[in-house]
Design an enzyme around this catalytic site. Structure first.
Site: not given
Lengths: 136, 414
Positions: B127, B205, B208, B231, B371
């Site tokens: 991202h 990361d 998600q 999220k 993104c």
């Protein structure tokens, strides 16, 4: 999905998308200007042949959504034979009028893409923009 | 189970009236969960209740109300520790979100541990929140940022990754747990082990993945891991930075101000120990409380149930998309090793047109490059439509969407 006359996806608009007017390039353009929409990556290159301040010929090449292609098609057809200064002055309002449908806020940039190309020409008096240039 | 979950999300009862305002409003199908998820009652109520009955500065007041606020805030730190299986509670730092967390790690690490010419290894799947901070730091400090290419179906091949490690000998590796465009789950455990073999520090990361997969930072053995509350069915404005204690202790603070100090004199300031060192200024306490409620919600449903349901959604979606002619799915067309995120293009129809026409059916999707321009340009020259599903989405909503896509094609191809 219905065919409302005030619908930005009505058949007339889709027809402009499928078969846009003035799509292509000019042999001897006096102006070649590009613009892009960073949100979606849509691009347009607009070419004009301006003589004595009058838009004599116009052509565009673009990759984009139905709304931006149809807007470019309608806008390019409209500006032919008009004074460039006048086209630049009323262009922002006119592009939206030509679509004849309410445009959602999220999609207004699509409609304005051909105008943002034209605006760049209007803001510049440099010889670079008035010299014929190769597309791409 | 499905109805009881959906009933917990008030916004799912919304009806959508898009332009042109004709015909009846459509019930909302929310398929933009990779951008942000909706919030269950438990989260809304927790934040409301906090403001109504516990709001006070945390870690400051000696009065009863401030103690209640501090307890509410610090309880969530324990909850997060438990949620990602961290060894120590002070390894959990509250931030403004995953982006803020990554920026903090990059800034701190660049300042203390990286030198001109050092390599940073990322993947083509990252991202912008991972790419841009490193590129900006690289420019300032003269670092090299390298990218691991993906397979043609959009996966990280562990062999290719190991080769990149050997070639660039990076000091730092940044990897997304799950692709926000393709939904593919990366083999992060193997990737971390391989990176550690050459002495690299690894940042995961998990923005998600946090709502879809159980996370165990100790089993993963990652050095840093970040995610956002919004999220994860929680509020915006709050996120988590996990770091191994000894690394966080070496990392300099990134926000300077109140609370993060030990002592301030005219000559010098000494900093507070973890986690206060990284939580300067008044924290988003209600949001942290909301994050705690969101974690309770997710744990209440349970990852087993979440994964089972989402796998069914993926199978149904893939089956539906398959029969749409001219549709190209980006990334793998299998249910294995993925979460229910699907990006696609339809030949002859721009993604923004698809998204606007789906909106007329009440279906909220994303159009663009999501993104992740590097990944996107690898797989498609054009913008794509992304449908990202969550725990409250249903097979019926997928059927409605597939039918709408057929209708859009009929309209365009007429």
């Amino acid at each position: 999905m219905h065919n409302d006359v005030r619908d930005m996806y009505r058949e007339e608009i889709l027809e402009h998308y499928r078969h846009p007017m003035n799509f292509g390039t000019l042999k001897k353009p006096s102006h070649t200007i590009s613009a892009a929409n960073p949100l979606c990556g849509d691009r347009i290159t607009l070419q004009l042949r301006v003589e004595k301040g009058i838009v004599r010929e116009v052509a565009f090449e673009a990759s984009g959504c139905a709304i931006s292609i149809a807007a470019a098609s309608l806008f390019s057809e409209w500006m032919k034979g008009k004074k460039l200064a006048q086209v630049q002055k009323v262009g922002e309002k006119k592009t939206q009028e030509l679509i004849k449908a309410p445009i959602s806020v999220a999609r207004i940039q699509c409609v304005l893409l051909p105008y943002s190309a034209l605006k760049k020409a209007s803001n510049s008096t440099s010889s670079e923009l008035t010299r014929p240039r190769k597309l791409g | 189970m499905m109805n009881s979950i959906r009933n917990q999300f008030p916004i799912l009862k919304t009806r959508v009236r898009s332009l042109p305002r004709r015909g009846g409003a459509k019930s909302l199908v929310y398929f933009d969960n990779a951008a942000t998820t909706q919030k269950p009652e438990i989260v809304l109520r927790a934040m409301d209740k906090f403001y109504r009955s516990k709001n006070a500065p945390v870690h400051r007041g000696v009065y009863t109300l401030a103690e209640a606020a501090t307890a509410a805030y610090e309880n969530v730190r324990d909850q997060v520790r438990d949620f990602i299986h961290a060894a120590h509670r002070e390894e959990i730092i509250f931030t403004a979100g995953a982006t803020a967390s990554i920026n903090a790690v990059v800034a701190g690490y660049v300042e203390t541990s990286l030198h001109r010419g050092d390599h940073i290894l990322l993947t083509d799947m990252e991202h912008h929140a991972m790419i841009v901070p490193w590129q900006a730091a690289a420019e300032r400090k003269g670092l090299e940022v390298d990218f691991v290419p993906l397979t043609s179906d959009g996966r990280v091949d562990i062999g290719v990754f190991k080769k990149a490690l050997a070639k660039y000998r990076p000091k730092f590796v940044g990897i997304t747990h799950v692709s926000n465009v393709l939904g593919t789950v990366n083999p992060v455990r193997e990737m971390i082990a391989a990176a550690h073999k050459i002495g690299a520090i690894v940042l995961i990361d998990a923005a998600q993945s946090a709502a879809h997969l159980p996370i165990d930072v100790q089993k993963l053995s990652c050095d840093f891991l970040v995610f956002s509350g919004h999220k994860l069915y929680g509020p915006t404005g709050v996120g988590v930075l996990y770091g191994r204690k000894e690394l966080l202790e070496r990392l300099p603070p990134f926000i300077f101000g109140g609370h993060m100090i030990e002592e301030v004199t005219r000559e010098k300031t000494t900093y507070a120990p973890l986690p206060a060192k990284f939580e300067g200024g008044t924290q988003p306490v209600a949001e942290v409380v909301g994050l705690g409620a969101a974690i309770s919600f997710v744990q209440g449903v349970g990852f087993n149930a979440i994964q089972k349901h989402e796998c069914e959604l993926s199978a149904h979606m893939l089956k539906g998309l398959k029969v749409i002619s001219g549709l190209t799915l980006l990334g793998p067309a299998t249910t294995q090793g993925r979460i229910p995120v699907f990006s696609f293009t339809i030949s002859g129809i721009h993604s923004h047109d698809v998204a606007t026409l789906l909106d007329r059916e009440g279906i909220a999707v994303r159009a663009g490059h999501h993104c992740a321009q590097i990944l996107h340009s690898n797989l498609s020259p054009d913008a794509s439509v992304r449908m990202s599903l969550g725990v409250y989405n249903t097979v019926g909503e997928i059927d409605r969407t597939i039918a709408a896509l057929h209708k859009i094609q009929e309209k365009f191809y007429a």
